[in-house]
Design an enzyme around this catalytic site. Structure first.
Site, PDB file in Angstrom:
ATOM      1  N   GLY A  92     -13.362   7.845  -1.249  1.00 29.70           N
ATOM      2  CA  GLY A  92     -12.348   6.900  -0.787  1.00 29.70           C
ATOM      3  C   GLY A  92     -10.981   7.481  -1.037  1.00 29.70           C
ATOM      4  O   GLY A  92     -10.850   8.504  -1.714  1.00 29.70           O
ATOM      5  N   ARG A  95      -5.806   8.853  -3.635  1.00 34.28           N
ATOM      6  CA  ARG A  95      -4.361   9.063  -3.844  1.00 34.28           C
ATOM      7  C   ARG A  95      -3.611   8.948  -2.526  1.00 34.28           C
ATOM      8  O   ARG A  95      -2.570   9.571  -2.341  1.00 34.28           O
ATOM      9  CB  ARG A  95      -4.118  10.430  -4.457  1.00 34.28           C
ATOM     10  CG  ARG A  95      -4.681  11.578  -3.635  1.00 34.28           C
ATOM     11  CD  ARG A  95      -3.996  12.841  -4.034  1.00 34.28           C
ATOM     12  NE  ARG A  95      -4.677  13.994  -3.485  1.00 34.28           N
ATOM     13  CZ  ARG A  95      -4.259  15.222  -3.666  1.00 34.28           C
ATOM     14  NH1 ARG A  95      -3.172  15.445  -4.355  1.00 34.28           N
ATOM     15  NH2 ARG A  95      -4.915  16.220  -3.138  1.00 34.28           N
ATOM     16  N   ARG A 178       1.512  11.551   6.309  1.00 34.57           N
ATOM     17  CA  ARG A 178       0.613  12.223   7.250  1.00 34.57           C
ATOM     18  C   ARG A 178       0.423  11.348   8.485  1.00 34.57           C
ATOM     19  O   ARG A 178       0.293  10.128   8.380  1.00 34.57           O
ATOM     20  CB  ARG A 178      -0.715  12.453   6.530  1.00 34.57           C
ATOM     21  CG  ARG A 178      -1.759  13.156   7.343  1.00 34.57           C
ATOM     22  CD  ARG A 178      -2.732  13.882   6.447  1.00 34.57           C
ATOM     23  NE  ARG A 178      -3.702  13.011   5.794  1.00 34.57           N
ATOM     24  CZ  ARG A 178      -4.675  13.452   4.991  1.00 34.57           C
ATOM     25  NH1 ARG A 178      -4.794  14.743   4.743  1.00 34.57           N
ATOM     26  NH2 ARG A 178      -5.526  12.628   4.426  1.00 34.57           N
ATOM     27  N   ASP A 254     -16.475  14.515   4.052  1.00 31.09           N
ATOM     28  CA  ASP A 254     -15.323  13.616   3.984  1.00 31.09           C
ATOM     29  C   ASP A 254     -14.072  14.269   4.548  1.00 31.09           C
ATOM     30  O   ASP A 254     -13.077  13.604   4.795  1.00 31.09           O
ATOM     31  CB  ASP A 254     -15.067  13.153   2.541  1.00 31.09           C
ATOM     32  CG  ASP A 254     -15.034  14.304   1.556  1.00 31.09           C
ATOM     33  OD1 ASP A 254     -16.046  15.018   1.455  1.00 31.09           O
ATOM     34  OD2 ASP A 254     -14.004  14.501   0.898  1.00 31.09           O
TER      35      ASP A 254
HETATM   36  P1  AMP Z   1      -9.949  16.273  -1.420  1.00 31.87           P
HETATM   37  O1  AMP Z   1     -10.504  17.398  -2.208  1.00 31.87           O
HETATM   38  O2  AMP Z   1      -8.434  16.294  -1.328  1.00 31.87           O
HETATM   39  O3  AMP Z   1     -10.593  16.120  -0.089  1.00 31.87           O
HETATM   40  O4  AMP Z   1     -10.254  14.950  -2.258  1.00 31.87           O
HETATM   41  C1  AMP Z   1     -11.552  14.535  -2.581  1.00 31.87           C
HETATM   42  C2  AMP Z   1     -11.501  13.160  -3.192  1.00 31.87           C
HETATM   43  O5  AMP Z   1     -10.776  13.177  -4.413  1.00 31.87           O
HETATM   44  C3  AMP Z   1     -10.834  12.108  -2.340  1.00 31.87           C
HETATM   45  O6  AMP Z   1     -11.513  10.906  -2.517  1.00 31.87           O
HETATM   46  C4  AMP Z   1      -9.439  12.044  -2.912  1.00 31.87           C
HETATM   47  O7  AMP Z   1      -8.825  10.812  -2.651  1.00 31.87           O
HETATM   48  C5  AMP Z   1      -9.713  12.246  -4.383  1.00 31.87           C
HETATM   49  N1  AMP Z   1      -8.543  12.799  -5.099  1.00 31.87           N
HETATM   50  C6  AMP Z   1      -8.028  14.038  -5.007  1.00 31.87           C
HETATM   51  N2  AMP Z   1      -6.967  14.189  -5.814  1.00 31.87           N
HETATM   52  C7  AMP Z   1      -6.796  13.005  -6.457  1.00 31.87           C
HETATM   53  C8  AMP Z   1      -5.880  12.497  -7.424  1.00 31.87           C
HETATM   54  N3  AMP Z   1      -4.890  13.263  -7.921  1.00 31.87           N
HETATM   55  N4  AMP Z   1      -6.029  11.227  -7.834  1.00 31.87           N
HETATM   56  C9  AMP Z   1      -7.011  10.452  -7.369  1.00 31.87           C
HETATM   57  N5  AMP Z   1      -7.901  10.858  -6.461  1.00 31.87           N
HETATM   58  C10 AMP Z   1      -7.811  12.113  -5.996  1.00 31.87           C
HETATM   59 MG    MG Z   2     -10.320  15.015   1.446  1.00 31.19          MG
END
Ligand code: AMP
Ligand code: MG
Length: 489
Positions: A92, A95, A178, A254
């Site tokens: 989900g 951030r 974005r 995702d």
């Molecule tokens: P990503 O690797 O950017 O695709 O993120 C994978 C998941 O981790 C997603 O659900 C993001 O919303 C969550 N996520 C990444 N960085 C953070 C953060 N600093 N705080 C909270 N959730 C995060």
């Molecule tokens: Mg992502």
């Protein structure tokens, strides 16, 4: 209409908020201390009906910072799941927040999302925040992709929050705005299929058809059409990545959109030396998302998408599986077709001949063997100026070049027309890693944004040959350390 709408042009609808509740949580951004606008994408702002002047004043910037909710917006965090490096996880927006959908003067609909806007119910252990460097990196690469003609989410603005984020060290915090056709992901369907009812799934699929595939006729077979259309768009997209040497780096389900846009610029990077095994991401030890693997992973992800649709494809599960498998089995051929079409264009070829396969494979084989630079090799062929590199002087390359010229002679189009096609198909500049790093270093550590501005300027015209572009074509100095990119930024 309110004054605010007239001033800024924000014109929100919130169709996602009308979907089944399990798919999102309403949530407002967490305000930040002292927002400062770092960069605004004026061209994009105009395209989506916004007034650039008022976006830059205090009230305008407050929106990008999450300190003020523009009228008509109904912020929410989207729920989704994902296969991350193969393992299935509930995720989900941890951030990010969807502010709403901007309806442009041309009646187009774009998601407006704040990334780095604070914690949400999906944050798990994370702080909900983002650092300035990675947000500027996403801005640079996504805008470069757009200029290269590759479907992608766009970047409207980056603001500094005035608050530090803690990573390995303290870093300046930032929020990226974005813009996307939507943020529907394969993972959104996985979420609905796993934790929703079949009815929830059907509502999501209908919503998606309506939003992204309005030409699909409703009625029997519409969900199979949805599957096939998504397969087609992803095949097209990944072919485009391969053709410019873009490595996404974290092709989890995702991070794969249903619209066919590239999303989530984390550990991505462009390849310099042509090598199918190229991996930049620090955590991709097995090379799951290596350059040469991307087309296959695309197929794997699409199979996961197909699985989510099974209950909608046929009431009998075995029948549904059969239907889904048939659709998925077409992916590789579709991909290969788009890729071949693109490769022909890169070599100035208009018509089709059976020998084209080997002509292309032979060239790529030599490029791999002699560690040729991917972009500059095609640029040299386009400009008909062999480079002084290991490959160009070899008898095997000279032989290949002769065959290629003969091949061009067997089509109706003139040499000039063929060269024009090559010019339109082979970028002169790509966001080379050392250039991107240099721009980020100046911006984040020196507060000097001029290096990034110049880079963005050049990248906005990637197919133009000009003296200004020359210096951006040079390769990085040889290094013992491979270039590394990072997730969780
Ligand atoms: P990503 O690797 O950017 O695709 O993120 C994978 C998941 O981790 C997603 O659900 C993001 O919303 C969550 N996520 C990444 N960085 C953070 C953060 N600093 N705080 C909270 N959730 C995060
Ligand atoms: Mg992502």
């Amino acid at each position: 209409m309110t004054n605010e709408r007239i001033e800024t042009g924000w014109n929100f609808d919130n169709s996602y908020a009308r979907l089944p509740k399990l798919l999102f949580t309403s949530q407002t951004p967490t305000p930040v201390r002292s927002p400062k606008l770092i960069i605004l994408n004026g061209a994009l702002a105009k395209e989506i009906g916004l007034k650039t002047d008022s976006l830059q004043n205090e009230a305008g910037v407050a929106v990008f910072a999450g300190n003020q909710i523009p009228e008509g917006a109904a912020p929410l965090a989207q729920a989704y799941a994902g296969h991350q490096f193969g393992g299935f996880t509930k995720l989900g927006d941890g951030r990010a927040l969807l502010l709403g959908e901007q309806i442009t003067p041309k009646r187009e609909r774009f998601d407006i999302q704040l990334k780095g806007s604070g914690r949400t119910p999906y944050s798990r252990g994370g702080d909900g925040r983002a650092a300035l460097g990675p947000m500027l990196r996403e801005y640079i690469i996504s805008e470069a992709m757009h200029a290269l003609g590759i479907p992608t989410t766009r970047s409207l603005a980056v603001v500094e929050t005035g608050e530090p984020v803690i990573r390995e060290t303290y870093l300046p915090g930032a929020i990226l705005t974005r813009v996307a056709a939507s943020h529907l992901r394969v993972g959104t369907f996985q979420y609905a299929a796993n934790w929703g009812t079949v009815e929830d799934l059907r509502v999501l699929a209908d919503y998606t058809l309506n939003r992204h595939y309005p030409k699909v006729e409703s009625g029997e077979g519409q969900y199979l059409s949805l599957l096939k259309e998504v397969i087609k768009r992803q095949a097209k997209l990944i072919a485009k990545w391969q053709l410019v040497g873009f490595i996404h780096g974290v092709m989890n389900t995702d991070n794969m959109t249903i619209s066919g846009e590239t999303i989530d610029y984390g550990p991505c990077a462009f390849m310099d030396t042509y090598d199918l095994d190229t991996v930049f991401s620090s955590i991709d030890q097995q090379g799951r998302y290596a350059y040469g693997n991307q087309p296959y992973i695309g197929g794997w992800n699409l199979a996961r998408f197909a699985e989510t649709l099974l209950p909608l494809l046929h009431e009998d599960e075995n029948e549904a599986v059969k239907i889904a498998q048939e659709a998925i089995s077409e992916y590789m051929e579709l991909y290969r077709g788009y890729w071949l079409e693109g490769m022909r264009a890169k070599l100035g070829i208009f018509n089709e001949e059976a020998v084209d396969n080997s002509l292309i494979d032979d060239l790529l084989g030599m490029m791999q063997k002699y560690r040729a630079d991917y972009t500059n090799t095609f640029r040299a062929l386009t400009m008909d100026k062999p480079e002084e590199t290991a490959m160009f002087g070899t008898p095997e390359f000279i032989q290949w070049h002769k065959q290629w010229e003969e091949r061009l002679g067997r089509q109706e189009e003139s040499k000039e027309v063929s060269q024009q096609l090559m010019q339109n198909s082979n970028p002169v500049v790509i966001p080379r890693n050392h250039r991107v790093e240099e721009a980020l270093e100046a911006a984040v550590n020196q507060g000097d944004y001029s290096v990034m501005e110049s880079l963005l300027q050049v990248l906005s015209n990637p197919f133009t040959v000009s003296p200004k572009h020359e210096e951006y074509c040079t390769l990085p100095a040889p290094s013992n350390q491979p270039y590394r990119t990072y997730c969780g930024t």
